[in-house]
Scaffold this motif. Structure first.
Motif, PDB file in Angstrom:
ATOM      1  N   GLU A 315       0.819  -1.225   0.000  1.00 26.77           N
ATOM      2  CA  GLU A 315       0.000   0.000   0.000  1.00 26.77           C
ATOM      3  C   GLU A 315       0.845   1.264   0.000  1.00 26.77           C
ATOM      4  O   GLU A 315       0.351   2.344  -0.311  1.00 26.77           O
ATOM      5  N   GLY A 316       2.114   1.155   0.391  1.00 27.92           N
ATOM      6  CA  GLY A 316       2.977   2.314   0.490  1.00 27.92           C
ATOM      7  C   GLY A 316       3.854   2.224   1.722  1.00 27.92           C
ATOM      8  O   GLY A 316       3.979   1.161   2.342  1.00 27.92           O
ATOM      9  N   LEU A 317       4.476   3.334   2.106  1.00 26.43           N
ATOM     10  CA  LEU A 317       5.294   3.346   3.320  1.00 26.43           C
ATOM     11  C   LEU A 317       4.377   3.418   4.533  1.00 26.43           C
ATOM     12  O   LEU A 317       3.573   4.348   4.660  1.00 26.43           O
ATOM     13  N   ARG A 318       4.506   2.452   5.423  1.00 26.14           N
ATOM     14  CA  ARG A 318       3.705   2.429   6.644  1.00 26.14           C
ATOM     15  C   ARG A 318       4.597   2.894   7.797  1.00 26.14           C
ATOM     16  O   ARG A 318       5.640   2.300   8.075  1.00 26.14           O
ATOM     17  N   PHE A 319       4.166   3.959   8.465  1.00 25.35           N
ATOM     18  CA  PHE A 319       4.913   4.454   9.622  1.00 25.35           C
ATOM     19  C   PHE A 319       4.041   4.348  10.861  1.00 25.35           C
ATOM     20  O   PHE A 319       2.887   4.806  10.860  1.00 25.35           O
ATOM     21  N   THR A 320       4.598   3.767  11.925  1.00 23.61           N
ATOM     22  CA  THR A 320       3.840   3.515  13.153  1.00 23.61           C
ATOM     23  C   THR A 320       4.584   4.085  14.346  1.00 23.61           C
ATOM     24  O   THR A 320       5.788   3.843  14.517  1.00 23.61           O
ATOM     25  N   GLY A 321       3.863   4.840  15.165  1.00 24.20           N
ATOM     26  CA  GLY A 321       4.438   5.345  16.404  1.00 24.20           C
ATOM     27  C   GLY A 321       4.318   4.326  17.517  1.00 24.20           C
ATOM     28  O   GLY A 321       3.365   3.536  17.549  1.00 24.20           O
ATOM     29  N   SER A 322       5.271   4.349  18.438  1.00 25.60           N
ATOM     30  CA  SER A 322       5.290   3.369  19.533  1.00 25.60           C
ATOM     31  C   SER A 322       4.542   3.843  20.761  1.00 25.60           C
ATOM     32  O   SER A 322       4.338   3.081  21.707  1.00 25.60           O
ATOM     33  N   GLY A 323       4.158   5.112  20.769  1.00 24.67           N
ATOM     34  CA  GLY A 323       3.553   5.684  21.970  1.00 24.67           C
ATOM     35  C   GLY A 323       4.543   6.479  22.796  1.00 24.67           C
ATOM     36  O   GLY A 323       4.158   7.171  23.732  1.00 24.67           O
ATOM     37  N   ALA A 324       5.826   6.378  22.435  1.00 24.70           N
ATOM     38  CA  ALA A 324       6.871   7.159  23.099  1.00 24.70           C
ATOM     39  C   ALA A 324       7.631   7.948  22.040  1.00 24.70           C
ATOM     40  O   ALA A 324       7.844   7.472  20.917  1.00 24.70           O
ATOM     41  N   VAL A 325       8.027   9.165  22.382  1.00 26.13           N
ATOM     42  CA  VAL A 325       8.793  10.015  21.474  1.00 26.13           C
ATOM     43  C   VAL A 325      10.113  10.349  22.153  1.00 26.13           C
ATOM     44  O   VAL A 325      10.132  10.883  23.265  1.00 26.13           O
ATOM     45  N   HIS A 326      11.215  10.025  21.502  1.00 31.75           N
ATOM     46  CA  HIS A 326      12.539  10.229  22.072  1.00 31.75           C
ATOM     47  C   HIS A 326      13.229  11.421  21.413  1.00 31.75           C
ATOM     48  O   HIS A 326      12.996  11.725  20.236  1.00 31.75           O
TER      49      HIS A 326
END
Length: 451
Positions: A315-326
């Motif tokens: 479908e394309g580039l899939r980007f997923t956040g983990s719930g934490a931002v460093h």
């Protein structure tokens, strides 16, 4: 919209706002009530679109630019080429058919505040017969152009700008400049090099461009220029003395009219990927190229380092956040356009960040380093401007007005902050039309979970 208006002091230049420095209505940035899950189709690349238009205009035959970005900057480029005698036809499906013609003046070109237009078209105007006058927005008159204008003078082209090295200016085209070897200090913008190379095949002897400055920012954009020139049939060499190319040679010769499809603008995918990162959601960007010269491709690595995961799917580039931002320590010398949204994400992280190698951002649509420092700190943040970038120490942020200074990337950075911080209002969100014609619509669509 709230309908409120207020005065806008400009960071690093009086031309950062419109005449009178009075803001338009404010846009309430929506807050995410849940993790974002959406597919977002981003418009075509501005950098590719405007290079494609110039190369098509200088070709020996008709060309077709498919799926171009239609935004303020690209429309200004098309209008500027039309003013010079090039036929650029709007097709019903949104494509552009380009029919080259004899370049001629007198002509007047409105560059708006588009760096590609103000820098790419003066060398094209040198190929025209007659005078071509350039001017633009108030901020455009503050942005450096001497890299291009001094180079043209050294090549024997008459340029009248009263010695300012900025707009307004007039190029006195001769139709057939000789060309040769020329030095240019490209330390403030890689566009100076690209501007000369794009027109180089039409100079009688071609061009050899040598950087005389200490460094060149945004080298991927020069690599993009070289690749597109080669695809159009030009012979281009990237030369250097060990540490990378600091000279480029383009031979004289015809350019091919061709059928070209524009890639999606990866830099404009950044705020949507950032939305997945800061909300712990998932965003899919269709048609993300597996190989590209766009600097925005660095997002896959940068946002992975900040806590997400990126993968290519059918479908394309899939980007997923983990719930934490460093936090991150990143040298953005080659991808400075990513700094505003990256700074916004860093302000929401769980550890400090340092963004380096971006002193040249002081000469973009606004002084982006001063603007980011001022606006994030006004929300309670802790951003310190350094000689070549920003230090960002996360602190709890509060709502408030974020001024954009006529800078589209300031507006998208503010929208990212608004996902997490209630009460953010963005001044003149319409400035995003510079590169994303309907950013508010795309943003609300993303939050609703559809393209």
């Amino acid at each position: 919209m709230s309908g409120r208006r207020h005065a806008v002091p400009a960071p690093g230049g009086s031309g950062s706002g419109r005449e009178g420095d009075v803001s338009p209505d404010l846009w309430p940035a929506p807050t995410a009530s849940a993790p974002v899950h959406a597919t977002v189709t981003v418009p075509g690349s501005k950098s590719v679109t405007n290079r494609a238009l110039v190369l098509a205009a200088l070709a020996d035959g008709p060309g077709l630019v498919r799926r171009p970005l239609r935004s303020r900057d690209s429309l200004l480029m098309a209008a500027g080429l039309r003013a010079l005698g090039v036929r650029v036809d709007d097709l019903p499906n949104g494509d552009w058919r380009v029919l080259p013609g004899a370049l001629r003046g007198p002509a007047a070109v409105d560059v708006g505040n588009a760096g590609t237009v103000m820098r790419f078209l003066p060398p094209v105007a040198a190929l025209a017969e007659g005078e071509v006058r350039f001017d633009g927005d108030p901020r455009a008159r503050e942005r450096p152009l001497s890299g291009v204008t001094d180079a043209l003078r050294a090549l024997g082209v008459r340029v009248a700008d009263e010695g300012r090295g900025t707009l307004p200016l007039t190029v006195h085209g001769t139709g057939a400049p000789t060309g040769g070897t020329v030095g240019v200090d490209a330390s403030s913008s890689s566009q100076f090099v690209s501007a000369l190379l794009l027109a180089g095949p039409r100079f009688e002897r071609g061009l050899e461009v040598r950087n005389t400055g200490p460094t060149v920012p945004s080298m991927p954009h020069i690599r993009m220029t070289v690749a597109m020139l080669r695809a159009a049939g030009a012979h281009v060499e990237a030369l250097g003395d060990g540490g990378g190319p600091d000279r480029w040679r383009v031979a004289p010769g015809p350019l091919l009219g061709r059928d070209m499809t524009v890639e999606p603008d990866l830099s404009n995918a950044q705020p949507f990927m950032a939305a997945a990162l800061v909300t712990g959601g998932t965003v899919v960007v269709p048609d993300w190229p597996r190989r590209t010269t766009q600097p925005g491709d660095a997002l896959r690595d940068l946002f992975t380092r900040m806590g997400g995961t990126a993968e290519f799917t059918p479908e394309g580039l899939r980007f997923t956040g983990s719930g934490a931002v460093h936090g991150i320590d990143a040298d953005l010398h080659e991808a400075g356009e990513l700094a505003p949204v990256l700074a916004a994400v860093a302000a929401l992280a769980d550890s400090p960040s340092r963004l380096r190698g971006i002193s040249h951002l002081r000469f973009h649509e606004t002084d982006r380093l001063a603007a980011l420092t001022r606006e994030i700190n006004a929300l309670g943040g802790d951003v310190t401007e350094t000689a070549d970038g920003l230090r960002i120490s996360p602190r709890p942020l509060r709502g408030g007005v974020v001024r954009t200074y006529e800078d589209h990337r300031m507006a998208t950075a503010a929208a990212v902050l608004g996902l997490v911080v209630p009460g953010i209002e963005v001044e003149n969100v319409a400035t995003t039309a510079k590169t994303v014609p309907d950013f508010p619509g795309l943003w609300h669509g993303m939050l609703a979970g559809h393209p």
